[in-house]
Write an enzyme that holds these catalytic residues in place. Structure first.
Site, PDB file in Angstrom:
ATOM      1  N   TYR A 116      30.134  31.789  71.458  1.00 16.82           N
ATOM      2  CA  TYR A 116      31.107  32.423  70.560  1.00 16.82           C
ATOM      3  C   TYR A 116      30.899  33.942  70.550  1.00 16.82           C
ATOM      4  CZ  TYR A 116      33.595  33.770  66.330  1.00 16.82           C
ATOM      5  OH  TYR A 116      34.444  34.387  65.430  1.00 16.82           O
ATOM      6  N   ALA A 117      29.653  34.372  70.348  1.00 19.35           N
ATOM      7  CA  ALA A 117      29.368  35.812  70.334  1.00 19.35           C
ATOM      8  C   ALA A 117      29.737  36.445  71.667  1.00 19.35           C
ATOM      9  CB  ALA A 117      27.894  36.053  70.014  1.00 19.35           C
TER      10      ALA A 117
END
Length: 272
Positions: free
Chosen positions: A155-156
């Site tokens: 996600y990051a």
């Protein structure tokens, strides 16, 4: 914010969460809103709410992970409504957990939606923005685009990609002399929408309300800001990372909960 009255705004992932709230707020400020979601029923519900409140809105089905459908959608919107002048790339997914324990297809799906889908939408509608008297591209990234996020690595990483893409395109437009198109990158910390259910918000960075984030986004669009970052504390992350020794930064991130915030994630696996 009367300047929105002359805009047709397309928002991806606007069947729920901050996407829905942005659609409702923008319509309330006079914009004509193109509501898109994977489930057409969700988009239609939002449109009905907007129309009942006296606003202008239209519903379309859109799965940004399927870029082959975008040209057809653009042509349909052009035929039925006309070109857009603001594109808000909001659609996103998140999967959390120990990296190797999360199925690979979920990591890849995160990039497919959050990064590739965002880029594909931008590519498809970029000519609309360039031809508009006042075009605007808004990309929803995350405060995790400035840090490492254990238990949320893909996600990051997908949001890091959004920031890199947005900044590169913003500078490219300036180099090409295209002054009528603004690019705004939105980097909020955790938002209380259910997407991040179970996370423990870092110290000095409480869970953000959708209203606060959306108001900041609309204000940022109105002012033509390059970045919208919430909460204010998140704006110091890049500076701290740059001036502190790596080991000290890592320890500070751990002690303040930045590195452990996703450990207890139990969020819904759905669009933002």
């Amino acid at each position: 914010m009367a300047q929105f009255s002359n805009h047709r705004v397309l928002i991806t992932g606007s069947g729920a969460g901050i996407g829905r709230l942005m659609a409702e707020k923008l319509a309330g400020h006079g914009a004509e809103v193109v509501v898109t979601a994977r489930r057409i029923a969700a988009a239609r519900e939002v449109v009905e709410r907007i129309r009942n409140a006296g606003g202008r809105a239209h519903a379309y089905s859109l799965d940004v992970s399927k870029p082959g459908t975008l040209t057809k959608l653009r042509d349909q919107i052009h035929q039925e409504l006309g070109p857009i002048s603001i594109l808000i790339n909001n659609a996103g997914v998140v999967f959390g957990g120990e990296f190797e324990q999360v199925p690979l297809e979920k990591h890849l799906a995160t990039f497919k939606v959050n990064s590739e889908g965002l880029m594909a939408c931008t590519h498809t509608f970029m000519d609309d923005l360039i031809r508009a008297p006042r075009g605007h591209l808004v990309n929803i990234a995350s405060a995790s685009a400035f840090i490492g996020l254990p238990y949320g690595s893909s996600y990051a990483a997908s949001k890091w990609a959004v920031v890199g893409f947005s900044e590169s395109l913003r500078l490219e437009l300036a180099e090409r002399g295209i002054r009528n198109v603004k690019v705004t990158t939105v980097c909020p910390s955790y938002i209380a929408t259910g997407m991040f259910k179970g996370v423990k918000a870092p110290m000095f960075s409480p869970m953000l309300t959708p209203d606060r984030v959306v108001e900041s986004i609309l204000r940022g669009i109105s002012r033509g800001e390059a970045f919208v970052i919430e909460p204010p504390m998140a704006r110091s992350v890049e500076l701290l990372k740059g001036v502190l020794p790596r080991k000290l930064w890592d320890e500070l991130a751990r002690r303040t909960g930045v590195s452990t915030s996703m450990y207890s994630w139990k969020g819904k696996k759905k669009d933002e």
